[in-house]
Design a protein around this motif. Structure first.
Motif, PDB file in Angstrom:
ATOM      1  N   LYS A   1     -28.008  25.273  21.580  1.00 36.34           N
ATOM      2  CA  LYS A   1     -26.733  24.977  21.940  1.00 36.34           C
ATOM      3  C   LYS A   1     -26.061  25.194  20.451  1.00 36.34           C
ATOM      4  O   LYS A   1     -24.702  25.819  20.439  1.00 36.34           O
ATOM      5  CB  LYS A   1     -26.814  23.501  22.304  1.00 36.34           C
ATOM      6  N   GLN A   2     -26.615  24.897  19.353  1.00 32.75           N
ATOM      7  CA  GLN A   2     -26.176  24.969  18.082  1.00 32.75           C
ATOM      8  C   GLN A   2     -26.042  26.586  17.871  1.00 32.75           C
ATOM      9  O   GLN A   2     -24.868  27.040  17.182  1.00 32.75           O
ATOM     10  CB  GLN A   2     -27.061  24.584  16.746  1.00 32.75           C
TER      11      GLN A   2
ATOM     12  N   ASP B   1     -22.958  27.558  19.729  1.00 32.02           N
ATOM     13  CA  ASP B   1     -21.589  27.037  19.353  1.00 32.02           C
ATOM     14  C   ASP B   1     -21.117  27.753  17.935  1.00 32.02           C
ATOM     15  O   ASP B   1     -20.099  27.975  17.732  1.00 32.02           O
ATOM     16  CB  ASP B   1     -21.852  25.480  19.103  1.00 32.02           C
ATOM     17  N   GLU B   2     -22.239  28.182  17.265  1.00 26.09           N
ATOM     18  CA  GLU B   2     -21.817  29.056  15.863  1.00 26.09           C
ATOM     19  C   GLU B   2     -21.312  30.397  16.346  1.00 26.09           C
ATOM     20  O   GLU B   2     -20.041  30.708  15.898  1.00 26.09           O
ATOM     21  CB  GLU B   2     -23.079  29.389  15.094  1.00 26.09           C
TER      22      GLU B   2
END
Length: 141
Positions: A25-26, A29-30
Motif C-alpha cells: 500500500k505504501q 501511495d508513493e
C-alpha cells in the motif's frame, strides 16, 4: 484544479514480474502521490503557458510598428509555446492514463505484450506503459 477521488485497485492485485514482491500500500501511495504532484504541476504550467500564448496571439495580429525581425521572433516564440503546450498535454494524458490503470487494476502491465512491466521500472517512471524490451523495440523502429 482538484483531483477526483481515486478508487484504486488493491495494491496487492497489481502486476509484478516473477521474483518481485507484491505491491505494498505504501509503494502504491508513493506512486499515486508522485503522479498527482506531477499532474498538479503540469496543470499550473499549462495555465501559465496558455496566458503567455494568448498574449502572443494578440500581438501576432498587430503588425503595426514591427519590423520583420520582430514578427519573426514573435512567430518563433509562439511556435515554441505551442510545442511546449503539446508536450505538456501529452504528459498530462499519460498521467491520467496511469491513474486510470491504477483504478482498473491494469497498472504495471505492458500494453504491447501483456507481461508485467516490472515494479522498479514503474516506480522510477510511473507513466510507463511498456516493459523494457517492448520499449526498446519501439525505439529501434
Amino acid at each position: 484544479m482538484k483531483n477526483a477521488p481515486v478508487k484504486k485497485a488493491p495494491a496487492s492485485s497489481l502486476a509484478v514480474k516473477e521474483g518481485e514482491e507484491r505491491w505494498s500500500k505504501q509503494e502504491l501511495d508513493e506512486v499515486l502521490a508522485d503522479l498527482h504532484l506531477h499532474r498538479d504541476r503540469l496543470v499550473e504550467i499549462m495555465e501559465a503557458q496558455e496566458q503567455e500564448l494568448n498574449g502572443l496571439m494578440k500581438d501576432a495580429g498587430d503588425g503595426a510598428g514591427h519590423d520583420q525581425a520582430d514578427l519573426g521572433a514573435t512567430s518563433f516564440e509562439r511556435d515554441h509555446e505551442l510545442t511546449l503546450m503539446n508536450s505538456e498535454r501529452e504528459m498530462l494524458a499519460q498521467i491520467d492514463r496511469a491513474l486510470a490503470r491504477i483504478d482498473d487494476g491494469t497498472y504495471g502491465v505492458c500494453e504491447s505484450c501483456g507481461e508485467p512491466i516490472g515494479k522498479m521500472r514503474v516506480m522510477a517512471f510511473p507513466r510507463a506503459t511498456l516493459c523494457l524490451s517492448c520499449k526498446q523495440r519501439e525505439e529501434r523502429r
